[in-house]
Design a protein around this motif. Sequence first.
Motif, PDB file in Angstrom:
ATOM      1  N   GLN A  13       0.828  -1.199   0.000  1.00  0.00           N
ATOM      2  CA  GLN A  13       0.000   0.000   0.000  1.00  0.00           C
ATOM      3  C   GLN A  13       0.870   1.260   0.000  1.00  0.00           C
ATOM      4  OE1 GLN A  13      -2.699  -0.311   3.339  1.00  0.00           O
ATOM      5  NE2 GLN A  13      -4.129  -1.580   2.168  1.00  0.00           N
ATOM      6  N   PRO A  14       0.310   2.363  -0.499  1.00  0.00           N
ATOM      7  CA  PRO A  14       1.064   3.634  -0.430  1.00  0.00           C
ATOM      8  C   PRO A  14       1.537   3.908   0.989  1.00  0.00           C
ATOM      9  CG  PRO A  14      -0.841   3.883  -1.821  1.00  0.00           C
ATOM     10  CD  PRO A  14      -0.964   2.522  -1.197  1.00  0.00           C
ATOM     11  N   ASN A  83      11.151   2.781   1.506  1.00  0.00           N
ATOM     12  CA  ASN A  83      10.176   3.274   2.469  1.00  0.00           C
ATOM     13  C   ASN A  83       9.309   4.358   1.835  1.00  0.00           C
ATOM     14  OD1 ASN A  83      11.375   1.623   4.467  1.00  0.00           O
ATOM     15  ND2 ASN A  83      12.820   3.249   5.023  1.00  0.00           N
ATOM     16  N   SER A  84       8.201   4.641   2.477  1.00  0.00           N
ATOM     17  CA  SER A  84       7.284   5.692   2.006  1.00  0.00           C
ATOM     18  C   SER A  84       6.970   5.525   0.524  1.00  0.00           C
ATOM     19  CB  SER A  84       7.895   7.080   2.264  1.00  0.00           C
ATOM     20  OG  SER A  84       8.154   7.263   3.630  1.00  0.00           O
ATOM     21  N   LEU A  85       6.635   4.316   0.152  1.00  0.00           N
ATOM     22  CA  LEU A  85       6.405   4.009  -1.263  1.00  0.00           C
ATOM     23  C   LEU A  85       5.195   4.749  -1.809  1.00  0.00           C
ATOM     24  CD1 LEU A  85       7.321   0.260  -1.124  1.00  0.00           C
ATOM     25  CD2 LEU A  85       8.304   1.911  -2.730  1.00  0.00           C
ATOM     26  N   LYS A  86       5.318   5.141  -3.071  1.00  0.00           N
ATOM     27  CA  LYS A  86       4.274   5.880  -3.773  1.00  0.00           C
ATOM     28  C   LYS A  86       3.799   5.069  -4.977  1.00  0.00           C
ATOM     29  CE  LYS A  86       6.714  10.202  -2.711  1.00  0.00           C
ATOM     30  NZ  LYS A  86       7.327  11.424  -3.298  1.00  0.00           N
ATOM     31  N   PRO A  87       2.597   5.328  -5.452  1.00  0.00           N
ATOM     32  CA  PRO A  87       2.130   4.609  -6.648  1.00  0.00           C
ATOM     33  C   PRO A  87       3.085   4.757  -7.829  1.00  0.00           C
ATOM     34  CG  PRO A  87       0.292   5.698  -5.590  1.00  0.00           C
ATOM     35  CD  PRO A  87       1.527   6.147  -4.858  1.00  0.00           C
ATOM     36  N   GLN A 109       8.787  -7.578  -9.627  1.00  0.00           N
ATOM     37  CA  GLN A 109       7.702  -6.601  -9.742  1.00  0.00           C
ATOM     38  C   GLN A 109       7.413  -5.965  -8.381  1.00  0.00           C
ATOM     39  OE1 GLN A 109       5.710  -5.610 -12.546  1.00  0.00           O
ATOM     40  NE2 GLN A 109       5.001  -4.058 -11.082  1.00  0.00           N
ATOM     41  N   VAL A 110       7.318  -4.640  -8.385  1.00  0.00           N
ATOM     42  CA  VAL A 110       6.878  -3.890  -7.209  1.00  0.00           C
ATOM     43  C   VAL A 110       5.637  -3.111  -7.618  1.00  0.00           C
ATOM     44  CG1 VAL A 110       7.412  -2.001  -5.628  1.00  0.00           C
ATOM     45  CG2 VAL A 110       9.167  -3.706  -6.203  1.00  0.00           C
ATOM     46  N   THR A 111       4.547  -3.348  -6.901  1.00  0.00           N
ATOM     47  CA  THR A 111       3.295  -2.654  -7.179  1.00  0.00           C
ATOM     48  C   THR A 111       2.849  -1.913  -5.927  1.00  0.00           C
ATOM     49  OG1 THR A 111       2.636  -4.337  -8.788  1.00  0.00           O
ATOM     50  CG2 THR A 111       0.910  -2.888  -7.945  1.00  0.00           C
ATOM     51  N   VAL A 112       2.659  -0.613  -6.059  1.00  0.00           N
ATOM     52  CA  VAL A 112       2.217   0.220  -4.935  1.00  0.00           C
ATOM     53  C   VAL A 112       0.797   0.681  -5.241  1.00  0.00           C
ATOM     54  CG1 VAL A 112       2.708   2.196  -3.471  1.00  0.00           C
ATOM     55  CG2 VAL A 112       4.592   0.974  -4.599  1.00  0.00           C
ATOM     56  N   SER A 113      -0.145   0.151  -4.480  1.00  0.00           N
ATOM     57  CA  SER A 113      -1.547   0.432  -4.755  1.00  0.00           C
ATOM     58  C   SER A 113      -2.384   0.161  -3.522  1.00  0.00           C
ATOM     59  CB  SER A 113      -2.032  -0.430  -5.918  1.00  0.00           C
ATOM     60  OG  SER A 113      -3.427  -0.255  -6.133  1.00  0.00           O
ATOM     61  N   SER A 114      -3.447   0.945  -3.379  1.00  0.00           N
ATOM     62  CA  SER A 114      -4.374   0.719  -2.281  1.00  0.00           C
ATOM     63  C   SER A 114      -5.510  -0.187  -2.724  1.00  0.00           C
ATOM     64  CB  SER A 114      -4.919   2.055  -1.772  1.00  0.00           C
ATOM     65  OG  SER A 114      -5.506   2.791  -2.835  1.00  0.00           O
TER      66      SER A 114
END
Length: 114
Positions: A13-14, A83-87, A109-114
């Motif tokens: 998650q973000p 840290n503090s990952l963003k979409p 793969q890195v996916t940043v999503s809510s």
Amino acid sequence: QVQLVESGGGLVQPWGSLRLSCAASGRDFSIMTTGWYRQAPGKERESVARITSFGSTNYADSVKGRFTISRDNAKNTVFLQMNSLKPEDTAVYFCFGDYVRRYWGQGTQVTVSS
């Protein structure tokens, strides 16, 4: 030959965190400059962070203060603490190692999503 295998990617998650690892084999890892690139869909591959054999580090402006690169030469491994990952950090992350020429891992793969 140098073989590089990444691990640690996933869905987060973000504002969350992930730690990527890249295990190297085949050559003396301790003398290599190594690091990470990433490639988002429809975009060119871009440099994220690198670390020299002396431990000097360099980061893309977009990740400074959020990502930290480190290495453990005894384990032939380079890490990327995110840290503090963003979409906008969503991408395939590739490890590289420089030994005469540049070697690449297969990507994680890195996916940043809510």
